[in-house]
Design an enzyme around this catalytic site. Structure first.
Site, PDB file in Angstrom:
ATOM      1  N   SER A 465     -95.700 -21.213  17.503  1.00 48.68           N
ATOM      2  CA  SER A 465     -96.704 -20.167  17.357  1.00 48.68           C
ATOM      3  C   SER A 465     -98.053 -20.711  16.892  1.00 48.68           C
ATOM      4  O   SER A 465     -98.737 -21.418  17.626  1.00 48.68           O
ATOM      5  CB  SER A 465     -96.163 -19.092  16.407  1.00 48.68           C
ATOM      6  N   ASP A 476    -106.731 -29.876  23.877  1.00 46.49           N
ATOM      7  CA  ASP A 476    -107.671 -29.438  24.919  1.00 46.49           C
ATOM      8  C   ASP A 476    -109.100 -29.908  24.653  1.00 46.49           C
ATOM      9  O   ASP A 476    -109.869 -30.141  25.591  1.00 46.49           O
ATOM     10  CB  ASP A 476    -107.637 -27.915  25.052  1.00 46.49           C
ATOM     11  N   LYS A 490     -93.426 -20.899  21.698  1.00 45.57           N
ATOM     12  CA  LYS A 490     -93.639 -19.487  21.401  1.00 45.57           C
ATOM     13  C   LYS A 490     -95.114 -19.155  21.613  1.00 45.57           C
ATOM     14  O   LYS A 490     -95.964 -19.499  20.807  1.00 45.57           O
ATOM     15  CB  LYS A 490     -93.233 -19.148  19.963  1.00 45.57           C
TER      16      LYS A 490
END
Length: 705
Positions: A465, A476, A490
């Site tokens: 999460s 990224d 998740k």
């Protein structure tokens, strides 16, 4: 990841040793408030969940299967005839919920109680005989897909082997027959007694867990107690005496004193002391709590700030008939710092260059929501604590930073965004898409990062999460290197709704519902759902990727993709990854500790995958001797996991001193994965600095602000 909430370090137990065992367990029935709570939950979930699942016959069958599995996962208690009877009503659970009639799950639990009493009584009776450990026979350790027993004779044979295996483990650990009988009789009696202390709330919580799990892997129902524990886990504080409690032999026992808490500061309590009575206020009557459920004793000891609680104590070294003493403590706010972010500095020496790597471990993305809403400028939050630690590490002139998120199951989304900003600065961090398809971009507004030097993020299958949001954003943006196992996967967003507010109850009765409302997406457009975050450099881990993580749920949301959000990549480690991988491979190839750890992982996975074990003493002794030989080799080389010989005991069967010693040994064991991850961060610093290697602490990149 379904989160198990509980006070940090608190080992809850429903065993009641003072309970006189009746011949039959109590018959439990549903309460009206529970039936209403199930009904309100169903109406809410069928309308407002991210992926609404109709409460129909198909879902009814799933709920039934999940509930039965929660009671008898190893298929050692129920008989096939029981299952056949249950299945006649497996499409009626939906009607029962909507009709506010929960007799079906309660009747199943009552049968479970009867079977448990019967099986534990039989197990205890087997202790009067002796076992033949020369015969060749096996015991099935994995029975989750095995058939249920067709007859009492078949069930008796299953339990004969179960008891024989328990006996053999203790025998191999050097216990005498008399000691084995005493240990196992107490063990089975403790299991037996759990039934007698169960109440309707226990049954209802288990049923609601089965229902919410059937809807969505991350939808949960919280009763009042579970809701309170969730709040504590998020704000890392409570009002109490500052003691970690554990049930041992029917006594609520002091396992640990929280530094700076009322109990520790008073000097009136010691580890091992037993609480036998609790009274409220300076003169409130003392209520005996021997044999009382630990969760109930905890609630009695907690209270409002500056109020007085009186405890009747049986000292750790006293016998049951020795004198007791009564102490008074003033409740205060207790900070649970053990679950807060913490730092350490590791020295990495490679190729003659010494690097200082600051490691920040974040157990959870905690945040005191209430304090923040109330405008408290000093509210507790993970990112705030990390910012403080980063400033300290900069003062200590570290060459790089490693963020350890292993086992971090998530928490506050806002904290994950803020944490990302500390390393990335201003920009989008994550995207959310709600049930209507509306997409929102969550960003961080800090103009510059607090730490711009070499960065690594260590993850494993337990990183979920909010942990994945942070790791994905770092990846990224090209900001750092992700190291470890693939994360949990998740990628969904949950919120909590108070059911009493929905129906306008003045008093809390119905509990709370945590349900999925949206899905996370990375700034590159992909979701962390199912696939999680893939490490740039993989490290070995214990997880079975086929049976753990989001992909193991049969009703998980699928992986999907949306448009990427515009963001400026602030770093590009792609060109360095091949060199980092090469350095890592060369280093661990010649690192005994790492190789021993990898070998231990293989052996543990092999043991975990074994379907059966031998009940022949000679064969088992050969296995024990081989394990001892391997452990000796590891000790001589200084490598491998810190383990211990199998003593055949469960945690609450050891002395408190031994139990704590084992726990401390695990904490102090050499963490080869963290050490290697730190070495990788040191490699980043080395490669980014080029051929000219500065002295430790003098890295220019580490001092950017």
């Amino acid at each position: 990841m379904r989160i198990q909430f509980g006070l940090l370090g608190l080992f809850l137990s429903i065993t009641s040793h003072a309970h006189a065992l009746e011949t039959t367990p109590p018959v439990l029935e549903p309460l009206q408030r529970q039936e209403q709570a199930a009904n309100v939950s169903a109406q809410f979930l069928s309308r407002y969940a991210y992926r609404p699942v109709p409460l129909d016959d198909a879902l009814s069958a799933k709920i039934m299967n999940h509930f039965i599995k929660s009671l008898d996962a190893d298929r050692m208690l129920f008989m096939q005839a029981d299952i056949d009877k249950f299945m006649t009503e497996n499409t009626k659970v939906d009607d029962a919920i909507l009709g506010e009639d929960l007799r079906i799950p309660f009747s199943i639990f009552n049968v479970y109680s009867e079977r448990l009493v019967d099986r534990m009584t039989y197990a205890r009776s087997l202790l009067k005989q002796s076992f033949d450990f020369t015969v060749q026979e096996d015991y099935a350790v994995l029975r989750d897909k095995a058939p249920w027993a067709q007859s009492t004779t078949e069930s008796n044979e299953l339990w004969r082997k179960r008891v024989k295996n328990d006996w053999l483990r203790l025998k191999l650990a050097g216990k005498t027959d008399a000691a084995i009988r005493d240990t196992l009789d107490k063990r089975y009696k403790n299991i037996l007694e759990r039934v007698y202390s169960s109440n309707s709330d226990d049954v209802f919580q288990s049923f609601m867990d089965a229902y919410t799990t059937s809807v969505d892997p991350h939808t949960d129902y919280f009763g009042a107690a579970a809701s309170a524990e969730f709040d504590i886990s998020m704000k890392l504080s409570l009002v109490g005496i500052g003691a970690v409690l554990q049930e041992r032999d029917g006594y609520t026992t002091i396992r640990e004193l929280v530094p700076g808490g009322p109990a520790q500061l008073s000097g009136k309590l010691m580890v091992g002391d037993r609480i036998i009575g609790v009274g409220q206020g300076e003169s409130g009557a003392l209520k005996e709590v021997v044999g009382t459920r630990l969760s109930e004793v905890v609630q009695m000891i907690r209270g409002t700030e500056d109020s007085v609680v009186r405890l009747e104590i049986l000292p750790a070294d006293a016998g049951e008939s020795d004198s007791h003493r009564v102490i008074s403590l003033v409740r205060d706010k207790v900070s649970l710092e053990k679950q807060a972010a913490k730092k350490t500095i590791l020295d990495v020496n490679d190729s003659g260059t010494r690097r200082k790597i600051g490691v920040i471990t974040i157990p959870a993305f905690y945040e005191d929501f209430e304090a923040r809403r109330n405008g408290d400028e000093d509210y507790k939050g993970a990112s705030r604590d990390v910012a403080k630690l980063l400033r300290e590490l900069k003062q200590e002139e570290v060459d790089g930073v490693l963020i350890d998120l292993r086992g971090n199951g998530g928490g506050s989304l806002a904290e994950a965004i803020n944490l990302t900003g500390l390393f990335v600065g201003k920009g989008p961090v994550v995207q959310q898409r709600n049930a209507e398809g509306k997409i929102e971009v969550e960003s961080y507004d800090r103009p510059t990062p607090l730490w711009a030097g070499p960065l690594g993020v260590l993850i494993n299958r337990g990183s979920a999460s909010a942990s994945e949001i942070f790791a994905a954003a770092i990846q990224d943006y090209g900001r750092g290197v992700i190291v470890g196992e693939p994360s949990f996967g998740k990628g969904s967003v949950q919120t909590v709704v108070n059911l009493d507010r929905l129906v306008r109850n003045n008093k809390p009765k119905l509990g709370e519902l945590k349900f999925t409302v949206a899905q996370f997406f990375r700034v590159d457009g992909g979701t962390t759902q199912i696939r999680g975050v893939t490490a740039d450099i993989s490290l070995p881990g214990l997880s079975d990727l086929k049976t753990s993580g989001e992909a193991s749920f049969d009703n998980a949301l699928p992986w999907t993709q949306i448009k990427p959000v515009k963001h400026k990549v602030i770093g590009d480690l792609t060109s360095l990854l091949q060199q980092l991988q090469g350095r890592h491979d060369a280093r661990v190839k010649n690192e005994p500790d790492f190789q021993q750890f990898a070998e231990d992982i293989k052996e543990l996975k092999a043991l975990r995958d074994k379907q059966t074990i031998s009940l022949n003493e000679q064969e088992r002794r050969k296995e024990v001797a081989e394990q001892a030989r391997q452990s000796k080799v590891r000790e001589q080389t200084g490598g491998g996991m810190v383990g211990r010989d199998d003593d055949g005991l469960q945690a609450n069967e050891r002395s408190l001193t031994d139990d704590i010693a084992i726990e401390n040994a695990r904490k102090n064991a050499k963490d080869v994965l963290r050490q290697e991850a730190a070495a990788i961060v040191a490699d980043i610093a080395d490669l980014q600095d080029g051929a000219e290697k500065p002295a430790a602490g003098a890295s220019k990149s580490a001092m950017r602000d």
